[in-house]
Design a protein around this motif. Structure first.
Motif, PDB file in Angstrom:
ATOM      1  N   TRP A  52      21.149   1.731  -0.050  1.00  0.00           N
ATOM      2  CA  TRP A  52      21.107   3.004   0.354  1.00  0.00           C
ATOM      3  C   TRP A  52      22.617   3.518   0.709  1.00  0.00           C
ATOM      4  O   TRP A  52      22.990   4.628   0.287  1.00  0.00           O
ATOM      5  CB  TRP A  52      20.258   3.502   1.228  1.00  0.00           C
ATOM      6  N   SER A  53      23.320   2.698   1.231  1.00  0.00           N
ATOM      7  CA  SER A  53      24.746   3.178   1.669  1.00  0.00           C
ATOM      8  C   SER A  53      25.703   3.161   0.449  1.00  0.00           C
ATOM      9  O   SER A  53      26.344   4.136   0.227  1.00  0.00           O
ATOM     10  CB  SER A  53      25.400   1.996   2.586  1.00  0.00           C
ATOM     11  N   ALA A  56      24.823   6.768  -0.916  1.00  0.00           N
ATOM     12  CA  ALA A  56      25.505   7.809  -0.093  1.00  0.00           C
ATOM     13  C   ALA A  56      27.172   7.782  -0.445  1.00  0.00           C
ATOM     14  O   ALA A  56      27.851   8.638  -0.572  1.00  0.00           O
ATOM     15  CB  ALA A  56      25.118   7.387   1.569  1.00  0.00           C
ATOM     16  N   THR A  89      27.577   6.551   8.682  1.00  0.00           N
ATOM     17  CA  THR A  89      26.204   6.133   7.970  1.00  0.00           C
ATOM     18  C   THR A  89      26.043   4.518   8.083  1.00  0.00           C
ATOM     19  O   THR A  89      24.857   4.052   8.140  1.00  0.00           O
ATOM     20  CB  THR A  89      26.293   6.928   6.768  1.00  0.00           C
ATOM     21  N   ALA A 201      12.833  12.283   9.687  1.00  0.00           N
ATOM     22  CA  ALA A 201      13.525  11.407   8.731  1.00  0.00           C
ATOM     23  C   ALA A 201      13.092   9.934   8.673  1.00  0.00           C
ATOM     24  O   ALA A 201      13.462   9.011   8.150  1.00  0.00           O
ATOM     25  CB  ALA A 201      14.915  11.691   8.952  1.00  0.00           C
ATOM     26  N   ALA A 205      12.966   8.715   4.656  1.00  0.00           N
ATOM     27  CA  ALA A 205      14.263   9.015   4.299  1.00  0.00           C
ATOM     28  C   ALA A 205      15.445   8.402   4.349  1.00  0.00           C
ATOM     29  O   ALA A 205      15.866   7.847   5.647  1.00  0.00           O
ATOM     30  CB  ALA A 205      14.356  10.604   4.901  1.00  0.00           C
ATOM     31  N   SER A 207      18.120   9.660   4.586  1.00  0.00           N
ATOM     32  CA  SER A 207      18.897  10.360   5.544  1.00  0.00           C
ATOM     33  C   SER A 207      18.885  10.137   6.948  1.00  0.00           C
ATOM     34  O   SER A 207      19.945  10.514   7.951  1.00  0.00           O
ATOM     35  CB  SER A 207      18.643  11.957   5.418  1.00  0.00           C
ATOM     36  N   LYS A 208      17.671   9.288   7.193  1.00  0.00           N
ATOM     37  CA  LYS A 208      17.764   8.797   8.642  1.00  0.00           C
ATOM     38  C   LYS A 208      19.001   8.119   9.087  1.00  0.00           C
ATOM     39  O   LYS A 208      19.658   8.010  10.312  1.00  0.00           O
ATOM     40  CB  LYS A 208      16.426   7.961   8.783  1.00  0.00           C
ATOM     41  N   ARG A 209      19.652   7.291   7.867  1.00  0.00           N
ATOM     42  CA  ARG A 209      20.710   6.631   8.330  1.00  0.00           C
ATOM     43  C   ARG A 209      21.949   7.518   8.233  1.00  0.00           C
ATOM     44  O   ARG A 209      22.894   6.949   8.936  1.00  0.00           O
ATOM     45  CB  ARG A 209      21.023   5.634   7.032  1.00  0.00           C
ATOM     46  N   MET A 210      22.052   8.732   7.873  1.00  0.00           N
ATOM     47  CA  MET A 210      23.216   9.509   7.882  1.00  0.00           C
ATOM     48  C   MET A 210      23.039  10.621   8.957  1.00  0.00           C
ATOM     49  O   MET A 210      24.327  11.230   9.100  1.00  0.00           O
ATOM     50  CB  MET A 210      23.139  10.387   6.412  1.00  0.00           C
ATOM     51  N   GLN A 211      22.220  10.859   9.828  1.00  0.00           N
ATOM     52  CA  GLN A 211      22.077  12.006  10.588  1.00  0.00           C
ATOM     53  C   GLN A 211      23.195  11.884  11.809  1.00  0.00           C
ATOM     54  O   GLN A 211      23.742  12.689  12.125  1.00  0.00           O
ATOM     55  CB  GLN A 211      20.650  12.181  11.052  1.00  0.00           C
ATOM     56  N   PHE A 214      26.377  12.938  10.278  1.00  0.00           N
ATOM     57  CA  PHE A 214      26.688  14.457  10.302  1.00  0.00           C
ATOM     58  C   PHE A 214      27.024  15.068  11.718  1.00  0.00           C
ATOM     59  O   PHE A 214      28.055  15.687  11.845  1.00  0.00           O
ATOM     60  CB  PHE A 214      25.324  15.205  10.038  1.00  0.00           C
TER      61      PHE A 214
END
Length: 477
Positions: A52-53, A56, A89, A201, A205, A207-211, A214
């Protein structure tokens, strides 16, 4: 106090951040901070290699293109904001990163990426400057979280780390930029207006890894804008209309005093917990209780009729829903039932417990069907440091009940992970990914951060690709 404010904490906080000197930080706190950063480095290097990385990285670099900022463990570079987003992330890539037990956020994944990118953008920064910036950030993030009663935010569905984390990132970047108190106040205001994160997330998702990324990017921007003279919200924690605490207070009563409580005397850097398992922090009490009973009584999982887990509001809401087969890796890493099942079956909860095969294994789902999770109001009424407490009962088929209470899992303030354990974790995680010479050099650079003439030396060590990639099994290929 004027009618335009509800407290008076923003300006004192900004003054403390701007005025913090290395000599004001006890040596033990500085040493602990370097070890937290080492843990963050290890998590980021591992996280950078996950599927998943890779998704991203491809998406972000396609948007942002090339630049001079290091994308850890990939051999790639990009713009500063994009590098901050990706490196954060990566730090959150496999739920191996640190967490604060009272005001849940993941500090190293916010701070380390910002330090690297800011130093590069500034043309360099000494390791001593970077370490002081890191300590300031480690202190501020949890205090902002505690003003909102920390874990209550999780209970209400916010992803607490991104809500609190913009400020930690802004502090780290602002300190490296040498912001004075007035500009630091602007940076805090610019950070606060970007705070957000939805905990839904956690179910499936990426996106849980990316929050947290952000939030880190938001803080990085906040400090840069403030340094350029772009003003932010003044007294952001104090304003009754549209201020940070005023807006996020819905549903509970914030305590602004927590933001400046014990500044320079009580050090949250020493409270930040380091994980021993690849799961969200609220699951660690359950995992530890299962492993202790399994070892003490040589429990055969086949003899277990029922597993009962009693937890408080935060862990219950964040860690329990009836899972559906198969879970995603991120969902499994959040779920109390899955963590209890694989801990009982496998004797550990690490990356191999989240492979596609393990996520859909019959023995796991048979045991998962015998797990019951209960909301215990008594835990919620306990002192704040006991609100991650777990009571676990294994009922065997012959009627025997095996019980274990874990008030704080290993890693909490009562039983912290030692610096030596952090080093061992780093070497275990990263050792398969790079030659020992590079592994040692990274460790020396982080733990000797005070002595680096330029933190860019660490960036160079982290820049190159690693020897292999991790598959979904956490195995080096």
């Amino acid at each position: 106090m004027s009618e335009a404010t509800i407290s008076d904490v923003t300006v004192p906080l900004a003054r403390w951040i701007a005025g913090l000197t290395p000599d004001a930080v006890p040596e033990r706190v500085r040493t602990r901070a370097t070890h937290l950063l080492l843990d963050g480095v290890g998590c980021a290097l591992v996280g950078a290699q996950l599927p998943w990385s890779r998704v991203a990285t491809g998406a972000v670099l396609d948007l942002e293109g090339a630049g001079d900022a290091v994308v850890v463990g990939t051999g790639r570079t990009t713009s500063g904001p994009a590098a901050v987003l990706l490196n954060s992330t990566f730090g959150k890539g496999f739920e191996l990163d640190d967490f604060h037990p009272v005001a849940p956020l993941h500090s190293a994944s916010l701070v380390l990426p910002v330090l690297l990118a800011t130093a590069q953008h500034q043309g360099g920064a000494s390791g001593a400057q970077a370490l002081t910036a890191a300590v300031a950030a480690f202190e501020v993030g949890p205090r902002v979280g505690m003003a909102l009663h920390g874990s209550q935010m999780l209970s209400r569905g916010w992803h607490s780390g991104p809500v609190f984390g913009t400020h930690a990132a802004a502090v780290a970047a602002g300190r490296l930029r040498g912001l004075d108190a007035e500009r630091m106040e602007d940076a805090l205001g610019l950070a606060g207006t970007q705070s957000a994160g939805l905990m839904a997330a956690q179910y499936e998702a990426m996106s849980k890894r990316m929050q947290h990324g952000f939030a880190a990017r938001g803080g990085y921007y906040a400090a840069a804008l403030a340094a350029a003279g772009y003003t932010g919200i003044k007294q952001v924690f104090d304003r009754p209309y549209g201020g940070y605490l005023a807006v996020f207070r819905e549903g509970h009563d914030p305590d602004p005093r927590q933001i400046i409580a014990g500044l320079g005397e009580a050090w949250h850097t020493e409270l930040i917990a380091v994980k021993s398992y690849a799961a969200q922090g609220g699951l660690h009490g359950t995992i530890q209780a299962v492993l202790e009973l399994r070892a003490e009584y040589a429990v055969d999982p086949a003899t277990v009729e029922r597993v009962d887990i009693r937890v408080g509001h935060t862990v219950y809401h964040h860690g329990w829903w009836t899972p559906e087969r198969p879970l995603t890796a991120v969902g499994a890493q959040m779920n109390l039932g899955y963590a209890a099942a694989v801990a009982l079956l496998d004797g550990t909860v690490m990356p191999p417990q989240f492979t596609e095969e393990r996520l859909d294994a019959d023995d796991v789902w048979q045991l998962l069907g015998r797990v019951r999770v209960h909301l215990d109001e008594a835990v919620q009424r306990a002192p704040v440091h006991e609100r991650f407490a777990t009571d676990l009962t294994l009922t065997l088929r012959d009627g025997t009940e095996l019980c274990r209470r874990v008030v704080q899992p290993h890693g909490g303030p009562l039983d912290p992970v030692t610096n030596e354990e952090i080093v061992a974790k780093y070497r275990t995680l990263v050792g398969p990914l790079m030659p020992t010479t590079r592994l040692d050099a990274v460790q020396r650079a982080v733990l000797g951060l005070d002595g680096l003439s330029d933190i860019g030396e660490l960036g160079e060590l982290l820049a190159g690709p690693v020897a292999g990639t991790l598959d979904r099994n956490g195995t080096v290929r």
